[in-house]
Motif scaffolding. Structure first.
Motif, PDB file in Angstrom:
ATOM      1  N   ASP A   2     -40.188  46.819 112.441  1.00  0.00           N
ATOM      2  CA  ASP A   2     -41.052  47.911 112.015  1.00  0.00           C
ATOM      3  C   ASP A   2     -42.461  47.696 112.551  1.00  0.00           C
ATOM      4  O   ASP A   2     -42.982  46.578 112.528  1.00  0.00           O
ATOM      5  CB  ASP A   2     -41.099  47.995 110.495  1.00  0.00           C
ATOM      6  CG  ASP A   2     -39.760  48.393 109.910  1.00  0.00           C
ATOM      7  OD1 ASP A   2     -39.019  49.099 110.611  1.00  0.00           O
ATOM      8  OD2 ASP A   2     -39.466  47.998 108.775  1.00  0.00           O
ATOM      9  N   GLN A  77     -54.016  56.973 105.882  1.00  0.00           N
ATOM     10  CA  GLN A  77     -52.818  57.485 105.205  1.00  0.00           C
ATOM     11  C   GLN A  77     -52.915  58.981 104.970  1.00  0.00           C
ATOM     12  O   GLN A  77     -51.914  59.692 105.092  1.00  0.00           O
ATOM     13  CB  GLN A  77     -52.594  56.760 103.879  1.00  0.00           C
ATOM     14  CG  GLN A  77     -51.873  55.462 104.024  1.00  0.00           C
ATOM     15  CD  GLN A  77     -51.361  54.966 102.692  1.00  0.00           C
ATOM     16  OE1 GLN A  77     -51.938  55.245 101.646  1.00  0.00           O
ATOM     17  NE2 GLN A  77     -50.284  54.217 102.740  1.00  0.00           N
ATOM     18  N   GLY A  84     -47.537  64.749 108.483  1.00  0.00           N
ATOM     19  CA  GLY A  84     -46.140  64.874 108.065  1.00  0.00           C
ATOM     20  C   GLY A  84     -45.858  66.205 107.400  1.00  0.00           C
ATOM     21  O   GLY A  84     -44.831  66.840 107.648  1.00  0.00           O
ATOM     22  N   GLN A  93     -38.791  61.298 102.606  1.00  0.00           N
ATOM     23  CA  GLN A  93     -38.848  60.508 103.839  1.00  0.00           C
ATOM     24  C   GLN A  93     -40.272  60.019 104.093  1.00  0.00           C
ATOM     25  O   GLN A  93     -40.491  58.864 104.443  1.00  0.00           O
ATOM     26  CB  GLN A  93     -38.361  61.332 105.018  1.00  0.00           C
ATOM     27  CG  GLN A  93     -38.435  60.597 106.346  1.00  0.00           C
ATOM     28  CD  GLN A  93     -38.030  61.486 107.515  1.00  0.00           C
ATOM     29  OE1 GLN A  93     -37.394  62.515 107.332  1.00  0.00           O
ATOM     30  NE2 GLN A  93     -38.398  61.091 108.703  1.00  0.00           N
ATOM     31  N   LEU A  94     -41.239  60.888 103.892  1.00  0.00           N
ATOM     32  CA  LEU A  94     -42.631  60.511 104.102  1.00  0.00           C
ATOM     33  C   LEU A  94     -43.061  59.422 103.127  1.00  0.00           C
ATOM     34  O   LEU A  94     -43.767  58.486 103.496  1.00  0.00           O
ATOM     35  CB  LEU A  94     -43.515  61.749 103.945  1.00  0.00           C
ATOM     36  CG  LEU A  94     -44.902  61.722 104.496  1.00  0.00           C
ATOM     37  CD1 LEU A  94     -44.902  61.402 105.974  1.00  0.00           C
ATOM     38  CD2 LEU A  94     -45.590  63.047 104.256  1.00  0.00           C
ATOM     39  N   ARG A  96     -41.111  57.161 101.793  1.00  0.00           N
ATOM     40  CA  ARG A  96     -40.497  55.903 102.231  1.00  0.00           C
ATOM     41  C   ARG A  96     -41.247  55.304 103.418  1.00  0.00           C
ATOM     42  O   ARG A  96     -41.489  54.105 103.464  1.00  0.00           O
ATOM     43  CB  ARG A  96     -39.027  56.131 102.601  1.00  0.00           C
ATOM     44  CG  ARG A  96     -38.107  56.289 101.415  1.00  0.00           C
ATOM     45  CD  ARG A  96     -36.643  56.262 101.842  1.00  0.00           C
ATOM     46  NE  ARG A  96     -36.319  57.232 102.884  1.00  0.00           N
ATOM     47  CZ  ARG A  96     -35.925  58.486 102.662  1.00  0.00           C
ATOM     48  NH1 ARG A  96     -35.812  58.925 101.423  1.00  0.00           N
ATOM     49  NH2 ARG A  96     -35.631  59.290 103.659  1.00  0.00           N
ATOM     50  N   GLU A  97     -41.623  56.141 104.375  1.00  0.00           N
ATOM     51  CA  GLU A  97     -42.313  55.649 105.563  1.00  0.00           C
ATOM     52  C   GLU A  97     -43.684  55.066 105.231  1.00  0.00           C
ATOM     53  O   GLU A  97     -44.096  54.078 105.833  1.00  0.00           O
ATOM     54  CB  GLU A  97     -42.468  56.776 106.588  1.00  0.00           C
ATOM     55  CG  GLU A  97     -41.176  57.172 107.256  1.00  0.00           C
ATOM     56  CD  GLU A  97     -41.337  58.363 108.180  1.00  0.00           C
ATOM     57  OE1 GLU A  97     -42.461  58.907 108.279  1.00  0.00           O
ATOM     58  OE2 GLU A  97     -40.341  58.758 108.804  1.00  0.00           O
ATOM     59  N   LEU A  98     -44.388  55.682 104.287  1.00  0.00           N
ATOM     60  CA  LEU A  98     -45.741  55.236 103.966  1.00  0.00           C
ATOM     61  C   LEU A  98     -45.782  54.275 102.774  1.00  0.00           C
ATOM     62  O   LEU A  98     -46.846  53.763 102.442  1.00  0.00           O
ATOM     63  CB  LEU A  98     -46.635  56.442 103.685  1.00  0.00           C
ATOM     64  CG  LEU A  98     -46.869  57.365 104.874  1.00  0.00           C
ATOM     65  CD1 LEU A  98     -47.637  58.590 104.464  1.00  0.00           C
ATOM     66  CD2 LEU A  98     -47.591  56.624 105.978  1.00  0.00           C
TER      67      LEU A  98
END
Length: 179
Positions: A2, A77, A84, A93-94, A96-98
């Motif tokens: 990652d 952020q 996003g 999803q956003l 989880r990504e952040l």
């Protein structure tokens, strides 16, 4: 592997972009709307600075009185979240990504969507001819004709052949190969 994208972005540049988005006419006091005689009051969360108005004494920052008021995220952020949202990335999803709370992002998304809905242009287009996108040009059309059934249609009052379900057995007189 990652790669944390938040570490690759410049917080000062993101903050400057947010200020430009939130205050297109220039950064000013939310109480008296004057932009001169502002002094830096606190530097708790650089690059987000608290300012004090020299006219009315109000302490504020760039997010005060905007859709981002009270959001506890850094400029990097916030830019990624807004990006996003604009791209239509699902909230889960956003989050989880952040690495943040989905319900917090959902509330922020609803606030921004409500603001966009209230401030949209309500004037009709002044062109008499409009150009449509190719994706909508053939909406509802089929690529080829639908296949037709091969057998004759059932006459009125007569039940046509019906598809068999799994586990369903044909009637005793209809079985093949046996009496």
């Amino acid at each position: 592997m990652d790669f944390p994208i938040t570490e690759l972005m410049d917080p000062d540049a993101c903050y400057a972009e947010l200020v430009e988005w939130l205050h297109p006419d220039g950064f000013a006091c939310p109480r008296c709307a004057r932009g001169d005689r502002m002094a830096v009051h606190r530097r708790r969360r650089p690059p987000v600075l608290d300012h004090r108005c020299g006219h009315c004494g109000r302490v504020f920052n760039a997010f005060t009185g905007t859709a981002l008021h009270g959001v506890k995220r850094g400029p990097v952020q916030l830019v990624l979240i807004i990006r996003g949202f604009a791209q239509g990335v699902p909230t889960a999803q956003l989050a989880r990504e952040l690495g943040c709370d989905r319900s917090e992002l959902l509330n922020l998304r609803h606030r921004l969507q409500d603001l966009a809905s209230r401030n949209r242009d309500r004037m009709p287009l002044d062109d008499k001819v409009l150009e449509a996108d190719a994706a909508y040009q053939n909406a509802g059309e089929k690529r080829r004709a639908a296949p037709r059934p091969r057998g004759p249609a059932a006459s009125a009052g007569e039940q046509g052949a019906r598809p068999r379900q799994l586990g369903e057995r044909p009637a005793a007189g209809l079985r093949r190969g046996g009496p």
